[in-house]
Scaffold this active site. Sequence first.
Site, PDB file in Angstrom:
ATOM      1  N   ASP A  51       0.819  -1.209   0.000  1.00 29.50           N
ATOM      2  CA  ASP A  51       0.000   0.000   0.000  1.00 29.50           C
ATOM      3  C   ASP A  51       0.860   1.268   0.000  1.00 29.50           C
ATOM      4  O   ASP A  51       1.627   1.501   0.936  1.00 29.50           O
ATOM      5  CB  ASP A  51      -0.893  -0.016   1.246  1.00 29.50           C
ATOM      6  CG  ASP A  51      -2.134   0.840   1.079  1.00 29.50           C
ATOM      7  OD1 ASP A  51      -2.119   1.761   0.251  1.00 29.50           O
ATOM      8  OD2 ASP A  51      -3.125   0.586   1.776  1.00 29.50           O
ATOM      9  N   CYS A  89      -5.028   4.974  -3.173  1.00 29.58           N
ATOM     10  CA  CYS A  89      -5.234   3.612  -2.681  1.00 29.58           C
ATOM     11  C   CYS A  89      -6.435   2.921  -3.332  1.00 29.58           C
ATOM     12  O   CYS A  89      -6.283   1.937  -4.052  1.00 29.58           O
ATOM     13  CB  CYS A  89      -5.401   3.667  -1.170  1.00 29.58           C
ATOM     14  SG  CYS A  89      -6.121   2.193  -0.443  1.00 29.58           S
ATOM     15  N   HIS A 148     -11.059  -2.131   1.056  1.00 34.32           N
ATOM     16  CA  HIS A 148     -11.170  -0.693   0.769  1.00 34.32           C
ATOM     17  C   HIS A 148     -11.712  -0.354  -0.618  1.00 34.32           C
ATOM     18  O   HIS A 148     -11.359   0.664  -1.212  1.00 34.32           O
ATOM     19  CB  HIS A 148      -9.812  -0.014   0.983  1.00 34.32           C
ATOM     20  CG  HIS A 148      -9.941   1.385   1.521  1.00 34.32           C
ATOM     21  ND1 HIS A 148      -8.918   2.303   1.510  1.00 34.32           N
ATOM     22  CD2 HIS A 148     -11.010   2.024   2.085  1.00 34.32           C
ATOM     23  CE1 HIS A 148      -9.310   3.432   2.045  1.00 34.32           C
ATOM     24  NE2 HIS A 148     -10.580   3.293   2.406  1.00 34.32           N
TER      25      HIS A 148
END
Length: 291
Positions: A51, A89, A148
């Site tokens: 990430d 992200c 996410h």
Amino acid sequence: MRTYCSFIRCLRTSTISLTMVAVLLNTHLSPSFAQTAPATKRPNIIIMLADDMGYSDLGCYGSEIHTPNLDSLAQHGLRFTQFYNTGRCCPTRAALLTGLYQHQAGVGHMVGDHGLPSYQGYLNEHCVTIAEALRPAGYQTLMSGKWHVGSAADKWPRQRGFQRYFGCPTGGGFYFAETMRWRGRSLALDDAETPFPDEKYITDLFTDYAIQFVQQAHESDAPFFLYLAHIAPHWPLQAKPQDIEKYRDRYSAGWNAIRNARFEKQKQLGLISEPWSLSEVDSQAVQAGTN
């Protein structure tokens, strides 16, 4: 790096096919794939995601940071010199999982709903994840880590093709139980919330579950697809005390010295052509006291 080492040892009996991943990102497999490729011939597939990591943050890409097991994978596999992401992200994850531009998948920005189909903040019903493509083709579909791309429970991994899931369905930014609670995050095992062991570090925990899922998958003759999506090194990075101590004096020379050293190593590794030069240093960074 203990967990990475354990993970690599666990995979020695598996075949990792980057070629197959490239195919999946551009074409959606149908159940007929299972009829054209015998189970004994189909590769196990693993995608590991880091990430917000910088291009030169791995040893095999010029870093002074010790990443020996990942460097070994690079040495015995393919190391790409051109790779593109969205700079954020959630959109990057959406593109990786579906093979589409992030706006086509519904995650043009982050996970907030801005009232437009391209910015609804979760994977839409018009896209197919790699897991949704592989599962009907006879693959076991596994995920450990940060999701996410859909915060509501009906948008979690198990609703998008994954049979097993452990991780954080929402955002990251935590590495220990205390910071997880402070940031208001939660962990899930399959479809239910699960506690964060107080003595654990999140990178180890994600990797431990990935190893467990792979070991369980080997009990079946069916091939598996594993998506291991770490939070690290997403801000605010929190390291173990022993790792902090290991690198305590490493960066005393200053940001520019590290930048120059990485650049020279990248040239030695053949990642950057000799005629290329470093870009100019940001003047505001210099005024802020960068060495």
